[in-house]
Motif scaffolding. Structure first.
Motif, PDB file in Angstrom:
ATOM      1  N   PHE A   1      -2.737   3.358   8.196  1.00  0.00           N
ATOM      2  CA  PHE A   1      -2.178   3.709   6.891  1.00  0.00           C
ATOM      3  C   PHE A   1      -2.144   5.221   6.642  1.00  0.00           C
ATOM      4  CE2 PHE A   1      -2.782   4.652   2.373  1.00  0.00           C
ATOM      5  CZ  PHE A   1      -1.608   4.124   1.867  1.00  0.00           C
ATOM      6  N   ASP A   2      -3.238   5.920   6.881  1.00  0.00           N
ATOM      7  CA  ASP A   2      -3.274   7.374   6.639  1.00  0.00           C
ATOM      8  C   ASP A   2      -2.275   8.107   7.536  1.00  0.00           C
ATOM      9  OD1 ASP A   2      -5.182   7.198   4.631  1.00  0.00           O
ATOM     10  OD2 ASP A   2      -6.861   7.489   6.014  1.00  0.00           O
ATOM     11  N   LYS A   3      -2.214   7.708   8.781  1.00  0.00           N
ATOM     12  CA  LYS A   3      -1.280   8.316   9.732  1.00  0.00           C
ATOM     13  C   LYS A   3       0.170   8.074   9.272  1.00  0.00           C
ATOM     14  CE  LYS A   3       0.123   7.776  14.537  1.00  0.00           C
ATOM     15  NZ  LYS A   3      -0.104   7.046  15.774  1.00  0.00           N
ATOM     16  N   ILE A   4       0.467   6.865   8.821  1.00  0.00           N
ATOM     17  CA  ILE A   4       1.815   6.535   8.347  1.00  0.00           C
ATOM     18  C   ILE A   4       2.141   7.326   7.089  1.00  0.00           C
ATOM     19  CG2 ILE A   4       3.274   4.689   7.425  1.00  0.00           C
ATOM     20  CD1 ILE A   4       1.586   2.761   9.244  1.00  0.00           C
ATOM     21  N   THR A   5       1.194   7.408   6.173  1.00  0.00           N
ATOM     22  CA  THR A   5       1.399   8.170   4.943  1.00  0.00           C
ATOM     23  C   THR A   5       1.698   9.632   5.263  1.00  0.00           C
ATOM     24  OG1 THR A   5      -0.017   6.694   3.675  1.00  0.00           O
ATOM     25  CG2 THR A   5       0.350   8.869   2.755  1.00  0.00           C
TER      26      THR A   5
ATOM     27  N   LEU B   1       6.112  10.572  -5.118  1.00  0.00           N
ATOM     28  CA  LEU B   1       7.159  10.736  -4.110  1.00  0.00           C
ATOM     29  C   LEU B   1       8.124   9.556  -4.090  1.00  0.00           C
ATOM     30  CD1 LEU B   1       5.007  12.182  -1.199  1.00  0.00           C
ATOM     31  CD2 LEU B   1       6.747  13.385  -2.546  1.00  0.00           C
ATOM     32  N   ASN B   2       7.931   8.615  -5.004  1.00  0.00           N
ATOM     33  CA  ASN B   2       8.778   7.421  -5.010  1.00  0.00           C
ATOM     34  C   ASN B   2      10.231   7.726  -5.367  1.00  0.00           C
ATOM     35  OD1 ASN B   2       7.482   7.933  -7.519  1.00  0.00           O
ATOM     36  ND2 ASN B   2       8.244   5.989  -8.296  1.00  0.00           N
ATOM     37  N   ASN B   3      10.512   8.933  -5.833  1.00  0.00           N
ATOM     38  CA  ASN B   3      11.904   9.318  -6.084  1.00  0.00           C
ATOM     39  C   ASN B   3      12.524   9.989  -4.857  1.00  0.00           C
ATOM     40  OD1 ASN B   3      10.334  11.626  -6.286  1.00  0.00           O
ATOM     41  ND2 ASN B   3      11.583  12.550  -7.872  1.00  0.00           N
ATOM     42  N   LYS B   4      11.701  10.234  -3.812  1.00  0.00           N
ATOM     43  CA  LYS B   4      12.187  10.849  -2.578  1.00  0.00           C
ATOM     44  C   LYS B   4      12.082   9.917  -1.381  1.00  0.00           C
ATOM     45  CE  LYS B   4      10.946  15.534  -3.900  1.00  0.00           C
ATOM     46  NZ  LYS B   4      10.190  16.726  -3.550  1.00  0.00           N
ATOM     47  N   ILE B   5      11.097   9.013  -1.428  1.00  0.00           N
ATOM     48  CA  ILE B   5      10.841   8.110  -0.308  1.00  0.00           C
ATOM     49  C   ILE B   5      10.901   6.674  -0.816  1.00  0.00           C
ATOM     50  CG2 ILE B   5       9.190   7.424   1.464  1.00  0.00           C
ATOM     51  CD1 ILE B   5       8.012  10.278   1.222  1.00  0.00           C
ATOM     52  N   ARG B   6      11.814   5.911  -0.276  1.00  0.00           N
ATOM     53  CA  ARG B   6      12.010   4.515  -0.694  1.00  0.00           C
ATOM     54  C   ARG B   6      11.356   3.610   0.340  1.00  0.00           C
ATOM     55  NH1 ARG B   6      13.733   1.232  -4.954  1.00  0.00           N
ATOM     56  NH2 ARG B   6      14.620  -0.625  -4.062  1.00  0.00           N
ATOM     57  N   ILE B   7      10.490   2.714  -0.115  1.00  0.00           N
ATOM     58  CA  ILE B   7       9.807   1.763   0.750  1.00  0.00           C
ATOM     59  C   ILE B   7      10.390   0.381   0.470  1.00  0.00           C
ATOM     60  CG2 ILE B   7       7.576   0.801   1.444  1.00  0.00           C
ATOM     61  CD1 ILE B   7       7.689   3.841   1.827  1.00  0.00           C
TER      62      ILE B   7
ATOM     63  N   LEU C   1       0.825  -1.211   0.000  1.00  0.00           N
ATOM     64  CA  LEU C   1       0.000   0.000   0.000  1.00  0.00           C
ATOM     65  C   LEU C   1       0.857   1.259   0.000  1.00  0.00           C
ATOM     66  CD1 LEU C   1      -2.720  -1.058   2.605  1.00  0.00           C
ATOM     67  CD2 LEU C   1      -3.100  -0.604   0.168  1.00  0.00           C
ATOM     68  N   LEU C   2       1.914   1.266   0.801  1.00  0.00           N
ATOM     69  CA  LEU C   2       2.773   2.453   0.873  1.00  0.00           C
ATOM     70  C   LEU C   2       3.541   2.684  -0.423  1.00  0.00           C
ATOM     71  CD1 LEU C   2       4.121   2.255   4.520  1.00  0.00           C
ATOM     72  CD2 LEU C   2       2.513   3.926   3.572  1.00  0.00           C
ATOM     73  N   LYS C   3       4.012   1.605  -1.050  1.00  0.00           N
ATOM     74  CA  LYS C   3       4.708   1.759  -2.330  1.00  0.00           C
ATOM     75  C   LYS C   3       3.776   2.383  -3.369  1.00  0.00           C
ATOM     76  CE  LYS C   3       7.583  -1.153  -4.090  1.00  0.00           C
ATOM     77  NZ  LYS C   3       8.910  -0.592  -4.236  1.00  0.00           N
ATOM     78  N   LYS C   4       2.544   1.883  -3.413  1.00  0.00           N
ATOM     79  CA  LYS C   4       1.576   2.414  -4.370  1.00  0.00           C
ATOM     80  C   LYS C   4       1.266   3.884  -4.061  1.00  0.00           C
ATOM     81  CE  LYS C   4      -3.002   1.673  -6.368  1.00  0.00           C
ATOM     82  NZ  LYS C   4      -3.092   3.063  -6.718  1.00  0.00           N
ATOM     83  N   GLU C   5       1.097   4.197  -2.796  1.00  0.00           N
ATOM     84  CA  GLU C   5       0.768   5.562  -2.398  1.00  0.00           C
ATOM     85  C   GLU C   5       1.904   6.535  -2.741  1.00  0.00           C
ATOM     86  OE1 GLU C   5      -1.857   8.423  -0.541  1.00  0.00           O
ATOM     87  OE2 GLU C   5      -2.127   6.451  -1.438  1.00  0.00           O
ATOM     88  N   MET C   6       3.135   6.121  -2.512  1.00  0.00           N
ATOM     89  CA  MET C   6       4.274   6.995  -2.832  1.00  0.00           C
ATOM     90  C   MET C   6       4.379   7.216  -4.343  1.00  0.00           C
ATOM     91  SD  MET C   6       5.368   7.941   0.059  1.00  0.00           S
ATOM     92  CE  MET C   6       3.782   7.640   0.829  1.00  0.00           C
ATOM     93  N   THR C   7       4.074   6.186  -5.116  1.00  0.00           N
ATOM     94  CA  THR C   7       4.066   6.323  -6.578  1.00  0.00           C
ATOM     95  C   THR C   7       2.930   7.241  -7.016  1.00  0.00           C
ATOM     96  OG1 THR C   7       5.058   4.150  -6.861  1.00  0.00           O
ATOM     97  CG2 THR C   7       3.904   5.059  -8.757  1.00  0.00           C
ATOM     98  N   ASP C   8       1.744   7.026  -6.456  1.00  0.00           N
ATOM     99  CA  ASP C   8       0.589   7.860  -6.807  1.00  0.00           C
ATOM    100  C   ASP C   8       0.835   9.337  -6.479  1.00  0.00           C
ATOM    101  OD1 ASP C   8      -0.692   5.558  -7.644  1.00  0.00           O
ATOM    102  OD2 ASP C   8      -2.064   5.459  -5.928  1.00  0.00           O
ATOM    103  N   LYS C   9       1.541   9.598  -5.398  1.00  0.00           N
ATOM    104  CA  LYS C   9       1.834  10.975  -4.989  1.00  0.00           C
ATOM    105  C   LYS C   9       3.127  11.495  -5.629  1.00  0.00           C
ATOM    106  CE  LYS C   9      -0.440  10.823  -0.493  1.00  0.00           C
ATOM    107  NZ  LYS C   9      -1.272  12.002  -0.460  1.00  0.00           N
TER     108      LYS C   9
END
Length: 93
Positions: free
Chosen positions: A82-86, A44-50, A34-42
């Motif tokens: 999940f929302d809190k972690i995001t 941010l996957n180039n700044k935050i690595r899961i 879920l977090l990988k998908k969320e970082m990609t959707d936002k």
């Protein structure tokens, strides 16, 4: 040049077959996905690595993850968090 991430998250995905010890994998596997998908959707996957990890040695404290470079540990994590972690990951990113 290699990528340098602002945050690097390691989520325990260790799965035990013994019922005597806690297993992080039941929460860790879907949480990471879920977090990988969320970082990609936002975007941010180039700044935050899961990343997934094996046992982080904190089994007694429930499912966990750690955020580097600040070494922020989070224990007894639930999918409902999940929302809190995001929000935690995306602040200052």
């Amino acid at each position: 040049m290699s990528k340098i991430y602002k945050k690097h998250v390691f989520i325990c995905q260790n799965q035990r077959t013994s019922s005597k010890e806690k297993s992080c994998g039941e929460i860790g596997v879907p949480l990471r996905n879920l977090l990988k998908k969320e970082m990609t959707d936002k975007q941010l996957n180039n700044k935050i690595r899961i990343n997934k990890s094996g046992c982080l040695g904190q089994c007694s404290q429930g499912p966990c993850f750690v955020i580097y470079p600040k070494t922020e540990w989070h224990f007894n994590v639930k999918l409902e968090d999940f929302d809190k972690i995001t929000n935690l990951l995306t602040e200052e990113s």
